[in-house]
Design a protein around this motif. Structure first.
Motif, PDB file in Angstrom:
ATOM      1  N   GLY A 249       0.796  -1.225   0.000  1.00  0.00           N
ATOM      2  CA  GLY A 249       0.000   0.000   0.000  1.00  0.00           C
ATOM      3  C   GLY A 249       0.822   1.265   0.000  1.00  0.00           C
ATOM      4  O   GLY A 249       0.513   2.225  -0.714  1.00  0.00           O
ATOM      5  N   GLN A 250       1.890   1.283   0.793  1.00  0.00           N
ATOM      6  CA  GLN A 250       2.703   2.485   0.934  1.00  0.00           C
ATOM      7  C   GLN A 250       4.025   2.415   0.166  1.00  0.00           C
ATOM      8  O   GLN A 250       4.799   3.375   0.195  1.00  0.00           O
ATOM      9  CB  GLN A 250       3.010   2.724   2.426  1.00  0.00           C
ATOM     10  CG  GLN A 250       1.786   2.790   3.319  1.00  0.00           C
ATOM     11  CD  GLN A 250       0.932   4.002   3.044  1.00  0.00           C
ATOM     12  OE1 GLN A 250       1.439   5.035   2.621  1.00  0.00           O
ATOM     13  NE2 GLN A 250      -0.365   3.897   3.290  1.00  0.00           N
ATOM     14  N   PHE A 251       4.313   1.314  -0.487  1.00  0.00           N
ATOM     15  CA  PHE A 251       5.561   1.117  -1.240  1.00  0.00           C
ATOM     16  C   PHE A 251       6.801   1.229  -0.349  1.00  0.00           C
ATOM     17  O   PHE A 251       7.845   1.691  -0.791  1.00  0.00           O
ATOM     18  CB  PHE A 251       5.657   2.103  -2.409  1.00  0.00           C
ATOM     19  CG  PHE A 251       4.709   1.795  -3.527  1.00  0.00           C
ATOM     20  CD1 PHE A 251       5.036   0.873  -4.522  1.00  0.00           C
ATOM     21  CD2 PHE A 251       3.474   2.416  -3.585  1.00  0.00           C
ATOM     22  CE1 PHE A 251       4.153   0.584  -5.553  1.00  0.00           C
ATOM     23  CE2 PHE A 251       2.582   2.135  -4.611  1.00  0.00           C
ATOM     24  CZ  PHE A 251       2.924   1.215  -5.597  1.00  0.00           C
ATOM     25  N   HIS A 252       6.665   0.765   0.901  1.00  0.00           N
ATOM     26  CA  HIS A 252       7.806   0.715   1.816  1.00  0.00           C
ATOM     27  C   HIS A 252       8.187  -0.755   2.010  1.00  0.00           C
ATOM     28  O   HIS A 252       7.967  -1.338   3.071  1.00  0.00           O
ATOM     29  CB  HIS A 252       7.467   1.366   3.156  1.00  0.00           C
ATOM     30  CG  HIS A 252       7.098   2.809   3.042  1.00  0.00           C
ATOM     31  ND1 HIS A 252       6.305   3.459   3.976  1.00  0.00           N
ATOM     32  CD2 HIS A 252       7.410   3.748   2.105  1.00  0.00           C
ATOM     33  CE1 HIS A 252       6.146   4.720   3.606  1.00  0.00           C
ATOM     34  NE2 HIS A 252       6.812   4.910   2.478  1.00  0.00           N
ATOM     35  N   TYR A 253       8.770  -1.337   0.991  1.00  0.00           N
ATOM     36  CA  TYR A 253       9.015  -2.774   1.009  1.00  0.00           C
ATOM     37  C   TYR A 253      10.093  -3.165   2.017  1.00  0.00           C
ATOM     38  O   TYR A 253      10.017  -4.244   2.623  1.00  0.00           O
ATOM     39  CB  TYR A 253       9.409  -3.252  -0.398  1.00  0.00           C
ATOM     40  CG  TYR A 253       8.282  -3.137  -1.391  1.00  0.00           C
ATOM     41  CD1 TYR A 253       7.247  -4.053  -1.401  1.00  0.00           C
ATOM     42  CD2 TYR A 253       8.257  -2.093  -2.309  1.00  0.00           C
ATOM     43  CE1 TYR A 253       6.207  -3.944  -2.313  1.00  0.00           C
ATOM     44  CE2 TYR A 253       7.221  -1.980  -3.226  1.00  0.00           C
ATOM     45  CZ  TYR A 253       6.196  -2.901  -3.221  1.00  0.00           C
ATOM     46  OH  TYR A 253       5.175  -2.782  -4.124  1.00  0.00           O
ATOM     47  N   GLY A 254      11.084  -2.335   2.210  1.00  0.00           N
ATOM     48  CA  GLY A 254      12.108  -2.630   3.205  1.00  0.00           C
ATOM     49  C   GLY A 254      11.549  -2.642   4.612  1.00  0.00           C
ATOM     50  O   GLY A 254      11.854  -3.534   5.411  1.00  0.00           O
ATOM     51  N   VAL A 255      10.703  -1.663   4.918  1.00  0.00           N
ATOM     52  CA  VAL A 255      10.053  -1.603   6.236  1.00  0.00           C
ATOM     53  C   VAL A 255       9.131  -2.801   6.417  1.00  0.00           C
ATOM     54  O   VAL A 255       9.088  -3.420   7.488  1.00  0.00           O
ATOM     55  CB  VAL A 255       9.272  -0.285   6.389  1.00  0.00           C
ATOM     56  CG1 VAL A 255       8.490  -0.275   7.698  1.00  0.00           C
ATOM     57  CG2 VAL A 255      10.217   0.910   6.324  1.00  0.00           C
TER      58      VAL A 255
END
Length: 285
Positions: A249-255
């Motif tokens: 959803g937020q494109f924070h794949y590392g997080v």
């Protein structure tokens, strides 16, 4: 054992290793498009561990899991005991009903529950009005994160009870009838018989089943997300849904990868506790 180990390495170990690697990278929308690798060390973990929203989701997930597992084990055990006392015909009817509930696809069951609690056409609102309660004209059961989680909890309990009940009934058949007869001759009540006869003989069953239910409920994703996408205002998110929304959803794949790794660490901590109990019990036997 080699084929099984190889398939586990391909299907489980490789994705886990890739996930660990991603958790040490900054992989947002920009890096995803440019295919750029940006190593940031433990920044994703420190960001999460310092984020109050993350800890709110952790506490919510733990409480949600504990309440669900307690209800599932209590009700499932009760139904398992009931199956052991029913006649063949009624036992068959109840077993079939449990199997139908267990076999129902997740999306289909979520759709049914959303209809039951629908604001305009829901059966629950109609039932509450029929019983004389006021304020249930188009009452929105999904207005808050708490009420949404309660509905999800009912769904998860309903879907998980058959596993516990049917396995409980199967386990009860291993207890000799002479133990029940001895308890009856001693004047033991139903509760006393359970705690003095059933529970000691089925302690391994209760420990393993509780352990499995903790894992299944803690990592439940489809029911939570399909019910209300973690809303409203992300108030019904559990850790798996939190990771999905942060990633997809937020494109924070590392997080998101870091969240999933921390979730695995929490499950391993719980697993180690239960494995110690199981090993201790085996030593006593």
């Amino acid at each position: 054992m080699a084929p099984a180990l190889l398939s586990m390495a391909v299907l489980l170990l490789y994705p886990l290793v890739r996930n660990v690697i991603l958790s040490f990278q900054q992989l947002n929308r920009k890096e995803f498009i440019t295919r750029e690798t940006v190593w940031i060390g433990f920044d994703n973990y420190t960001e999460l561990l310092g984020d109050p929203d993350f800890w709110s989701v952790v506490v919510r997930s733990i409480v949600f899991t504990a309440v669900n597992v307690a209800l599932i084990m209590a009700i499932g055990t009760g139904i398992g005991l009931l199956l052991n006392r029913l006649g063949k015909k009624m036992r068959l009817v109840l077993s079939l009903a449990l199997m139908f509930a267990w076999a129902m696809p997740i999306v289909a069951s979520v759709t049914v529950f959303r209809w039951l609690f629908d604001e305009q056409f829901g059966v629950v609102n109609w039932l509450m009005r029929t019983l004389g309660f006021e304020g249930y004209e188009q009452h929105n059961w999904f207005e808050t994160g708490f009420s949404t989680l309660v509905i999800i909890m009912i769904l998860l309990v309903w879907g998980s009870i058959p596993f516990v009940a049917l396995n409980m009934y199967a386990a009860l058949t291993t207890i000799g009838s002479e133990l029940y007869e001895a308890a009856k001759m001693d004047g033991a009540s139903g509760w006393r018989t359970f705690w003095a006869v059933v529970f000691p003989n089925l302690k391994s069953f209760f420990m393993i089943t509780t352990f499995l239910e903790i894992i299944w409920i803690f990592k439940a994703f489809a029911q939570v997300y399909a019910m209300n996408q973690g809303g409203p205002d992300r108030g019904s998110e559990t850790l798996p849904v939190f990771a999905y929304i942060e990633g997809v959803g937020q494109f924070h794949y590392g997080v998101a990868a870091a969240i999933s790794i921390l979730t695995i660490v929490m499950l391993i901590a719980v697993m180690s506790f239960y494995f110690r109990l199981i090993l201790k019990q085996e030593e006593e036997l």
